[in-house]
Design a protein around this motif. Structure first.
Motif, PDB file in Angstrom:
ATOM      1  N   MET A 177     -22.817 -12.258  59.757  1.00  0.00           N
ATOM      2  CA  MET A 177     -22.978 -11.455  60.975  1.00  0.00           C
ATOM      3  C   MET A 177     -23.856 -10.360  60.287  1.00  0.00           C
ATOM      4  O   MET A 177     -24.592  -9.551  61.153  1.00  0.00           O
ATOM      5  CB  MET A 177     -21.750 -10.984  61.532  1.00  0.00           C
ATOM      6  CG  MET A 177     -20.804 -10.284  60.667  1.00  0.00           C
ATOM      7  SD  MET A 177     -21.165  -8.526  60.409  1.00  0.00           S
ATOM      8  CE  MET A 177     -21.990  -7.886  61.676  1.00  0.00           C
ATOM      9  N   MET A 178     -24.131 -10.178  58.968  1.00  0.00           N
ATOM     10  CA  MET A 178     -24.899  -8.916  58.457  1.00  0.00           C
ATOM     11  C   MET A 178     -26.396  -9.397  58.721  1.00  0.00           C
ATOM     12  O   MET A 178     -27.192  -8.695  58.820  1.00  0.00           O
ATOM     13  CB  MET A 178     -24.689  -9.044  56.980  1.00  0.00           C
ATOM     14  CG  MET A 178     -23.548  -8.435  56.651  1.00  0.00           C
ATOM     15  SD  MET A 178     -23.238  -6.887  56.981  1.00  0.00           S
ATOM     16  CE  MET A 178     -21.496  -6.650  56.810  1.00  0.00           C
ATOM     17  N   ASP A 195     -23.506  -5.840  52.661  1.00  0.00           N
ATOM     18  CA  ASP A 195     -23.463  -4.941  53.475  1.00  0.00           C
ATOM     19  C   ASP A 195     -25.074  -4.818  54.105  1.00  0.00           C
ATOM     20  O   ASP A 195     -25.794  -5.502  53.655  1.00  0.00           O
ATOM     21  CB  ASP A 195     -22.982  -3.360  53.365  1.00  0.00           C
ATOM     22  CG  ASP A 195     -23.863  -2.642  52.268  1.00  0.00           C
ATOM     23  OD1 ASP A 195     -25.057  -3.269  51.979  1.00  0.00           O
ATOM     24  OD2 ASP A 195     -23.241  -1.695  51.817  1.00  0.00           O
ATOM     25  N   HIS A 196     -25.149  -4.191  55.226  1.00  0.00           N
ATOM     26  CA  HIS A 196     -26.318  -4.281  55.891  1.00  0.00           C
ATOM     27  C   HIS A 196     -27.690  -3.702  54.910  1.00  0.00           C
ATOM     28  O   HIS A 196     -28.686  -4.002  55.021  1.00  0.00           O
ATOM     29  CB  HIS A 196     -26.461  -3.087  56.864  1.00  0.00           C
ATOM     30  CG  HIS A 196     -25.881  -3.707  58.220  1.00  0.00           C
ATOM     31  ND1 HIS A 196     -24.783  -3.139  58.711  1.00  0.00           N
ATOM     32  CD2 HIS A 196     -26.021  -4.916  58.889  1.00  0.00           C
ATOM     33  CE1 HIS A 196     -24.122  -3.830  59.584  1.00  0.00           C
ATOM     34  NE2 HIS A 196     -25.103  -5.023  59.926  1.00  0.00           N
ATOM     35  N   ALA A 197     -27.256  -2.898  53.994  1.00  0.00           N
ATOM     36  CA  ALA A 197     -28.419  -2.360  52.920  1.00  0.00           C
ATOM     37  C   ALA A 197     -28.752  -3.469  52.087  1.00  0.00           C
ATOM     38  O   ALA A 197     -30.097  -3.960  52.076  1.00  0.00           O
ATOM     39  CB  ALA A 197     -28.114  -1.212  52.235  1.00  0.00           C
ATOM     40  N   LEU A 232     -24.919  -1.194  49.192  1.00  0.00           N
ATOM     41  CA  LEU A 232     -25.515   0.063  48.999  1.00  0.00           C
ATOM     42  C   LEU A 232     -24.868   0.786  47.744  1.00  0.00           C
ATOM     43  O   LEU A 232     -25.983   1.224  46.808  1.00  0.00           O
ATOM     44  CB  LEU A 232     -25.405   1.121  50.138  1.00  0.00           C
ATOM     45  CG  LEU A 232     -26.353   2.180  49.933  1.00  0.00           C
ATOM     46  CD1 LEU A 232     -27.837   1.799  50.165  1.00  0.00           C
ATOM     47  CD2 LEU A 232     -26.122   3.087  51.236  1.00  0.00           C
ATOM     48  N   ILE A 233     -23.878   0.952  47.469  1.00  0.00           N
ATOM     49  CA  ILE A 233     -23.361   1.676  46.223  1.00  0.00           C
ATOM     50  C   ILE A 233     -23.669   0.897  45.105  1.00  0.00           C
ATOM     51  O   ILE A 233     -24.169   1.377  43.958  1.00  0.00           O
ATOM     52  CB  ILE A 233     -21.830   1.495  46.322  1.00  0.00           C
ATOM     53  CG1 ILE A 233     -21.199   2.427  47.109  1.00  0.00           C
ATOM     54  CG2 ILE A 233     -21.147   2.256  44.794  1.00  0.00           C
ATOM     55  CD1 ILE A 233     -19.763   2.540  47.281  1.00  0.00           C
ATOM     56  N   MET A 276     -30.580  -5.908  54.117  1.00  0.00           N
ATOM     57  CA  MET A 276     -31.925  -5.701  54.655  1.00  0.00           C
ATOM     58  C   MET A 276     -33.059  -5.940  53.209  1.00  0.00           C
ATOM     59  O   MET A 276     -33.949  -6.103  53.676  1.00  0.00           O
ATOM     60  CB  MET A 276     -32.046  -4.261  54.969  1.00  0.00           C
ATOM     61  CG  MET A 276     -33.324  -3.619  55.304  1.00  0.00           C
ATOM     62  SD  MET A 276     -33.904  -4.336  56.797  1.00  0.00           S
ATOM     63  CE  MET A 276     -33.027  -3.312  58.176  1.00  0.00           C
ATOM     64  N   ASN A 306     -13.486  -8.101  50.876  1.00  0.00           N
ATOM     65  CA  ASN A 306     -14.168  -6.729  50.359  1.00  0.00           C
ATOM     66  C   ASN A 306     -13.149  -5.844  49.582  1.00  0.00           C
ATOM     67  O   ASN A 306     -13.105  -4.590  49.653  1.00  0.00           O
ATOM     68  CB  ASN A 306     -14.199  -5.952  51.981  1.00  0.00           C
ATOM     69  CG  ASN A 306     -15.447  -5.053  51.979  1.00  0.00           C
ATOM     70  OD1 ASN A 306     -16.086  -4.654  50.893  1.00  0.00           O
ATOM     71  ND2 ASN A 306     -15.572  -4.362  52.962  1.00  0.00           N
TER      72      ASN A 306
END
Lengths: 379, 264
Positions: free
Chosen positions: A95-96, A68-70, A34-35, A73, A3
């Motif tokens: 794990m995401m 990340d999650h975004a 997301l960024i 997704m 990260n």
């Protein structure tokens, strides 16, 4: 560590290769967080959508630096809310996808209800009835409290009453004077223009005197006080409800109608007629100044003929209206204050309704007064 | 990795004549859970507000992710706000919005995500903090304190932050809920590679979460270090704080766990 920002924000990318056996392999590179995705979501979603139906594609996510999650997704949706069949990825990104496991059901469509307008209207009507009965109950409670105080005069909350008289009366002198003076000037100036046509200059005193003392003074003062003190009362009681101060008073055995509401009603019923008197005086001074400038009517003449032009009953009527208006403003404001729910929106709505309702009530009651007392003080 | 997420240099905070912080230097490293400890009124929450840029330093500088919070580039500072999340003590949920809209708000503010994606992400965040989907349409005033904290945490995590601020995360929760909230924070910290800065005076929370502890006392930063280092400090406030009845009990549990770990 995966990260690290040392690699900077790299653009999320799709890398598509066709392999010898006709299958394709899609390699994802860059940062899928997301960024990085923020401005490219739509573009990447449409690119990914082209491959969603093809289960033979090999997805290689090992080139992704940050996810990340975004990001997960966006991919998850592209795969039709399931894990792609041929997928390789870094273990730390595993794990995401683990939280995404159950495909979420689409929210059920609510069927259109044709009776809805009727229901809304009925609810509104019931709401109005509810308001009326609540006001009636509050009024009853206040009367019981007043009876209690008459029997036990030592528990009259003098301090609260005097504090409220100061706040709603003394502190309102400035604004009522300003508005009263300007209305007096304007009224006198406009009437003078008309009266000059008929040569009936002296009647300016009758017009100003009757209209200000009987009607404009009480109503102007009531509207100003409703906006100023009515909203303050509602907001104060509302915040006390939100912060559970009202509950605390009940627990301590202090009835809040006795300590909070009755003093406000008494205080407004005391200060309103005084404010009306003050507004009348200032408005008449404004009118006098204007009449002097426009029609050359002297101050001494104006003041000495005022008692003849305006029977004193008008003054008593105006002051009586002041008492009633003050009481009603306090009643309406307290009623809305007690109904405020513990959230910010309700506070705003409650305060607005309190001011609008109390001004409306004042004007309705004023009309009733006009009909009831039509034979007194004029003619 | 000794990379500093937050760096405070020579920080002074004054409210009128009242000095809250006197020349404080502090840095928060990536990936750690830093706890701020101090007596009431020692400026813990003000320190947190300084790190968030909600207060202005009287003197000194606060940098987060290498960006100064009060000088320079406005755009860089705006981007910064997407990289951190804050859990306020009382949750600070918008009382006029539903649970769903509260969590969706920061995502909608980006104005680049479509409503479907936002819906999925909000549901995912709520799931992560253990809030069932049926609560999504409720208003905050209909919920218990524990649920409000969880939803506020989901909102703090909405924009996938790297840095999470917690103000008294377990205050006002019963022991059982505060235990599960601590576990939740621990899991999220591990799974999302978060850096956490936390203000607390709950010893159990402090002991079970902190990587390092910073003690604020008499306007100064008394000591920064691991729990063991801080506990060994002879300063009277620290002795009182950790070696009181409650403190010893909390530490004994940790010691017992460590002993068991070393035996196996």
């Amino acid at each position: 560590m995966a990260n690290s920002p040392a690699q900077g924000i790299t653009v999320p990318q799709l890398h598509i290769e066709s392999m010898a056996d006709g299958a394709s392999r899609i390699e994802l590179l860059g940062n899928w967080n997301l960024i990085a995705l923020e401005h490219r979501v739509a573009e990447l979603t449409s690119q990914l959508a082209a491959f969603s139906s093809n289960s033979a594609i090999q997805w290689d996510l090992r080139g992704i630096d940050i996810m990340d999650h975004a990001g997960a997704m966006v991919l998850w949706r592209a795969w039709g809310r399931q894990r792609a069949a041929n997928l390789v990825l870094k273990p730390e990104h595993e794990m995401m996808f683990s939280h995404l496991a159950p495909a979420m059901p689409a929210p059920a469509q609510v069927p259109r209800d044709w009776l809805r307008p009727l229901v809304v209207m009925g609810q509104k009507l019931l709401g109005v009835i509810d308001h009326f009965s609540a006001v009636l109950m509050l009024l009853g409670q206040v009367m019981l409290d007043a009876a209690f105080l008459i029997r036990k005069p030592y528990s009259i909350p003098w301090r609260e009453i005097s504090a409220n008289v100061y706040r709603t009366g003394a502190q309102a002198l400035g604004i009522t004077a300003l508005v009263g003076f300007l209305v007096g000037v304007v009224l006198s100036y406009l009437s003078a223009q008309q009266l000059k046509l008929f040569g009936a200059d002296a009647f300016i005193i009758n017009i100003l005197g009757i209209s200000v003392v009987r009607e404009l003074g009480p109503v102007l003062a009531a509207i100003l006080i409703a906006g100023r003190s009515g909203s303050a009362i509602t907001a104060q009681l509302g915040v006390m409800r939100v912060t559970q101060e009202l509950d605390a008073m009940v627990v301590m055995g202090i009835p809040h109608t006795l300590r909070l509401i009755l003093p406000k009603m008494i205080a407004l019923a005391i200060s309103m007629p005084l404010i009306v008197l003050w507004t009348n005086a200032i408005a008449l001074i404004g009118g006098m100044v204007s009449a002097n400038a426009e029609l050359g009517i002297g101050y001494i003449y104006f003041l000495s003929s005022l008692p003849d032009a305006v029977p004193v009953e008008n003054l008593w009527l105006g002051l009586g209206k002041g008492v009633v208006f003050g009481f009603l403003i306090a009643l309406v404001a307290c009623h809305f204050g007690l109904r405020i729910e513990p959230n910010t929106e309700s506070l705003g709505v409650g305060t607005t309704s309190a001011v609008v309702t109390s001004i409306t009530v004042v004007i309705i009651v004023d009309a009733i007064f006009a009909i009831l007392f039509k034979d007194i003080g004029i003619g | 990795m000794a990379e500093n997420i937050i760096e405070i240099k020579g920080l002074w905070t004054k409210f009128g004549d009242h000095v809250v912080h006197r020349d404080i230097d502090l840095s928060v490293r990536r990936g750690e859970i830093m706890s701020l400890v101090g007596g009431s009124g020692s400026g813990k929450t003000t320190m947190l507000r300084q790190m968030l840029g909600l207060e202005r330093p009287t003197k000194g500088e606060v940098r987060a992710f290498g960006v100064s919070l009060h000088a320079g580039d406005g755009e860089a500072r705006r981007r910064l706000r997407n990289r951190w999340g804050m859990l306020f003590q009382e949750g600070a949920l918008f009382s006029a919005l539903t649970v769903f809209d509260n969590v969706a708000l920061p995502m909608r503010e980006l104005r680049t995500l479509d409503e479907d994606l936002i819906h999925d992400l909000v549901m995912l965040k709520l799931d992560m903090v253990g809030i069932e989907a049926r609560h999504a349409s409720k208003m905050p005033s209909d919920l218990s304190g524990g649920m409000i904290k969880r939803i506020a945490l989901a909102r703090a995590l909405a924009l996938e932050p790297e840095l999470l601020f917690l103000d008294e995360p377990t205050a006002g929760l019963d022991p059982d809920r505060s235990e599960s909230f601590v576990t939740l924070i621990k899991d999220l910290h591990r799974d999302l590679n978060l850096t956490v800065v936390m203000v607390t005076h709950d010893l159990d929370t402090l002991v079970s979460l902190s990587t390092r502890v910073a003690v604020l006392c008499d306007q100064r930063l008394e000591i920064v270090g691991t729990l063991d280092e801080v506990v060994g400090n002879p300063h009277p406030f620290i002795r009182n704080f950790f070696m009181g009845e409650r403190g010893r009990r909390a530490l004994e549990v940790v010691q017992a766990v460590k002993d068991v770990m070393s035996m196996t």
